[in-house]
Write a protein that holds these residues in place. Structure first.
Motif, PDB file in Angstrom:
ATOM      1  N   SER A 100       0.789  -1.235   0.000  1.00  0.00           N
ATOM      2  CA  SER A 100       0.000   0.000   0.000  1.00  0.00           C
ATOM      3  C   SER A 100       0.822   1.288   0.000  1.00  0.00           C
ATOM      4  O   SER A 100       0.246   2.375   0.012  1.00  0.00           O
ATOM      5  N   ASN A 142      -7.491   9.295   1.317  1.00  0.00           N
ATOM      6  CA  ASN A 142      -6.525   9.040   2.394  1.00  0.00           C
ATOM      7  C   ASN A 142      -7.207   9.070   3.757  1.00  0.00           C
ATOM      8  O   ASN A 142      -7.929  10.025   4.079  1.00  0.00           O
ATOM      9  N   PHE A 172       4.168   6.885   6.027  1.00  0.00           N
ATOM     10  CA  PHE A 172       3.187   7.763   5.385  1.00  0.00           C
ATOM     11  C   PHE A 172       3.322   9.165   5.981  1.00  0.00           C
ATOM     12  O   PHE A 172       3.662   9.318   7.153  1.00  0.00           O
ATOM     13  N   GLU A 226       3.956  12.851  -9.424  1.00  0.00           N
ATOM     14  CA  GLU A 226       3.222  13.212  -8.189  1.00  0.00           C
ATOM     15  C   GLU A 226       1.722  13.306  -8.468  1.00  0.00           C
ATOM     16  O   GLU A 226       1.290  13.614  -9.588  1.00  0.00           O
TER      17      GLU A 226
HETATM   18  O1  G4F Z   1       1.167   9.803   2.978  1.00  0.00           O
HETATM   19  P1  G4F Z   1       1.504   9.462   1.591  1.00  0.00           P
HETATM   20  O2  G4F Z   1       2.674   8.575   1.366  1.00  0.00           O
HETATM   21  O3  G4F Z   1       0.172   8.876   0.955  1.00  0.00           O
HETATM   22  P2  G4F Z   1      -0.325   8.696  -0.569  1.00  0.00           P
HETATM   23  O4  G4F Z   1       0.791   8.596  -1.524  1.00  0.00           O
HETATM   24  O5  G4F Z   1      -1.359   9.742  -0.828  1.00  0.00           O
HETATM   25  O6  G4F Z   1      -1.007   7.249  -0.507  1.00  0.00           O
HETATM   26  C1  G4F Z   1      -1.872   6.887   0.548  1.00  0.00           C
HETATM   27  O7  G4F Z   1      -3.194   7.250   0.217  1.00  0.00           O
HETATM   28  C2  G4F Z   1      -3.737   6.544  -0.913  1.00  0.00           C
HETATM   29  C3  G4F Z   1      -5.152   7.076  -1.137  1.00  0.00           C
HETATM   30  O8  G4F Z   1      -5.110   8.184  -2.005  1.00  0.00           O
HETATM   31  C4  G4F Z   1      -3.728   5.066  -0.607  1.00  0.00           C
HETATM   32  F1  G4F Z   1      -4.305   4.372  -1.619  1.00  0.00           F
HETATM   33  C5  G4F Z   1      -2.301   4.590  -0.374  1.00  0.00           C
HETATM   34  O9  G4F Z   1      -2.313   3.208  -0.030  1.00  0.00           O
HETATM   35  C6  G4F Z   1      -1.729   5.386   0.793  1.00  0.00           C
HETATM   36  O10 G4F Z   1      -2.449   5.027   1.951  1.00  0.00           O
HETATM   37  O11 G4F Z   1       1.776  10.803   0.749  1.00  0.00           O
HETATM   38  C7  G4F Z   1       0.847  11.865   0.706  1.00  0.00           C
HETATM   39  C8  G4F Z   1       1.473  13.080   0.021  1.00  0.00           C
HETATM   40  C9  G4F Z   1       2.144  12.768  -1.320  1.00  0.00           C
HETATM   41  O12 G4F Z   1       1.773  13.731  -2.266  1.00  0.00           O
HETATM   42  C10 G4F Z   1       3.629  12.896  -1.037  1.00  0.00           C
HETATM   43  O13 G4F Z   1       4.422  13.323  -2.136  1.00  0.00           O
HETATM   44  O14 G4F Z   1       2.511  13.586   0.863  1.00  0.00           O
HETATM   45  C11 G4F Z   1       3.628  13.927   0.064  1.00  0.00           C
HETATM   46  N1  G4F Z   1       4.842  13.889   0.887  1.00  0.00           N
HETATM   47  C12 G4F Z   1       5.640  14.958   1.132  1.00  0.00           C
HETATM   48  N2  G4F Z   1       6.693  14.583   1.872  1.00  0.00           N
HETATM   49  C13 G4F Z   1       5.373  12.818   1.483  1.00  0.00           C
HETATM   50  C14 G4F Z   1       6.539  13.252   2.113  1.00  0.00           C
HETATM   51  N3  G4F Z   1       4.944  11.523   1.558  1.00  0.00           N
HETATM   52  C15 G4F Z   1       5.706  10.655   2.285  1.00  0.00           C
HETATM   53  N4  G4F Z   1       5.271   9.381   2.396  1.00  0.00           N
HETATM   54  N5  G4F Z   1       6.882  11.037   2.900  1.00  0.00           N
HETATM   55  C16 G4F Z   1       7.342  12.319   2.844  1.00  0.00           C
HETATM   56  O15 G4F Z   1       8.398  12.641   3.392  1.00  0.00           O
END
Ligand code: G4F
Ligand code: NAP
Length: 318
Positions: free
Chosen positions: A82, A176, A186, A279
């Motif tokens: 995920s 999310n 995450f 992105e």
């Molecule tokens: O928390 P994220 O890694 O979640 P993302 O990619 O939205 O995915 C999650 O939600 C999805 C539903 O839309 C699910 F299907 C999936 O399984 C998962 O649960 O990242 C959220 C946002 C992104 O745009 C990313 O580029 O946060 C941004 N971000 C900025 N800095 C970061 C970071 N993400 C992560 N993981 N780590 C960072 O340092």
């Protein structure tokens, strides 16, 4: 007694769904994959109340045996690879778990008992480069990661088995959703954990990627209720589950640091390492159909969610 299977019971959503189903009098059976060390932290408090079975999304026979042993009324397919960034590092494995794993579950149901009701954990990540805002059940998909592509496959194979075999198969397109049980990689949990560590003097800074990314963040405890509601309807259908609001990563940081009396700008550093090859800039869902047909609405607001996560991490570190 109602009997349900949860794949992914050791994950964030699996643990909340297990609690929810137990509170409704279900007998809960969880799929766990073999590992050299047990990974039951999120369901430790439920161990004596749930039945765990070894099986794997990669292994068709193990799924069929699992379904035959339990003969559930409902199956919630939450297991998946995920984490979006990992899907660029392991695109083939992500496809095996997150895409073909869904077909294996559906094939198992087709063979064992076509009356089983099936929930597929689809994702707003399928909207990717969004074609309209807010996104609804009819918005075209444009996934931006191997994970998103795999989820589109999982979504359509669920629809296809419904249409081909008349299965009661639903796809929940969930935006999310977070909680104190969210994995630390995450962004929300990475922030709440860092805020607590900085406050306790255990960490000096927080390195993040794209602070401008916008997400529709809700609370996982609210979202598992929507999964269950989908399987209680007269007819199977697909639903967007979202709050209808979007916020930036920067805003999440500001509220989280404010909550412990710190200025986020002094601690957050942007690091290119965390930028993605492609992105998803903005996700905001329209939950009108879920509200109208399921009577579902979220209970926990964005600010409350941020503060709940920071408080839980402070508590863990104290
Ligand atoms: O928390 P994220 O890694 O979640 P993302 O990619 O939205 O995915 C999650 O939600 C999805 C539903 O839309 C699910 F299907 C999936 O399984 C998962 O649960 O990242 C959220 C946002 C992104 O745009 C990313 O580029 O946060 C941004 N971000 C900025 N800095 C970061 C970071 N993400 C992560 N993981 N780590 C960072 O340092
Ligand atoms: P998570 O915390 O990462 O949990 C994933 C679960 O899948 C874990 O229990 C994991 O087991 C299990 N799993 C992975 N590969 C497996 C395999 N080959 N066989 C059996 N089990 C396997 O994810 P989550 O946040 O709870 O999300 C639940 C589902 O909803 C996922 O399908 C996710 O893609 C989807 N989704 C999540 C969100 C969100 O914002 N949270 C939004 C939309 C959709 P281990 O403990 O052994 O690793």
């Amino acid at each position: 007694m109602k009997r349900a299977i949860i794949t992914g019971i050791t994950g964030q959503d699996g643990s909340y769904l297990a609690e929810f189903l137990l509170s409704r009098g279900y007998e809960v059976h969880g799929m766990v994959r073999r590992s050299s060390t047990e990974n039951f932290e999120r369901i430790g408090h439920l161990r004596s109340r749930v039945h765990l079975h070894q099986a794997d999304l990669l292994d068709q026979l193990s799924i069929i045996e699992f379904l035959r042993d339990v003969r559930p009324r409902e199956v919630y397919n939450l297991a998946a690879q995920s984490f979006v960034p990992t899907s660029w590092v392991q695109p083939v494995l992500t496809g095996e778990f997150t895409a073909l794993g869904v077909t294996r579950m559906l094939e198992g149901i087709r063979l064992v008992d076509r009356k089983i009701r099936f929930y597929q954990a689809s994702s707003s990540e399928m909207f990717g480069r969004v074609q309209e805002t807010p996104q609804t059940e009819r918005t075209p998909f444009w996934p931006r990661s191997p994970y998103g592509v795999a989820k589109v496959y999982g979504h359509w194979i669920t629809v296809n088995y419904r249409e081909s075999y008349d299965l009661f198969a639903c796809s929940g397109i969930l935006f999310n959703h977070e909680s104190p049980r969210r994995g630390k990689e995450f962004v929300t949990r990475k922030i709440s954990h860092a805020v607590a560590s900085i406050k306790r003097g255990l960490q000096k800074e927080l390195r993040l990627g794209n602070l401008d990314a916008r997400r529709d963040w809700g609370y996982a405890g609210d979202y598992v209720r929507a999964m269950w509601l989908m399987l209680q309807q007269e007819k199977p259908d697909d639903f967007v589950v979202a709050t209808g609001e979007d916020h930036t990563v920067r805003e999440f940081c500001r509220i989280a640091f404010d909550h412990v009396g710190l200025d986020w700008r002094k601690f957050v550093k942007v690091d290119r390492k965390f930028f993605r090859p492609a992105e998803v800039n903005l996700l905001r869902g329209n939950p009108a159909k879920a509200r109208r047909k399921l009577g579902w609405k979220r209970e926990v607001t964005f600010e409350k969610l941020v503060r709940m996560m920071v408080d839980a991490d402070l508590e863990r570190l104290s």
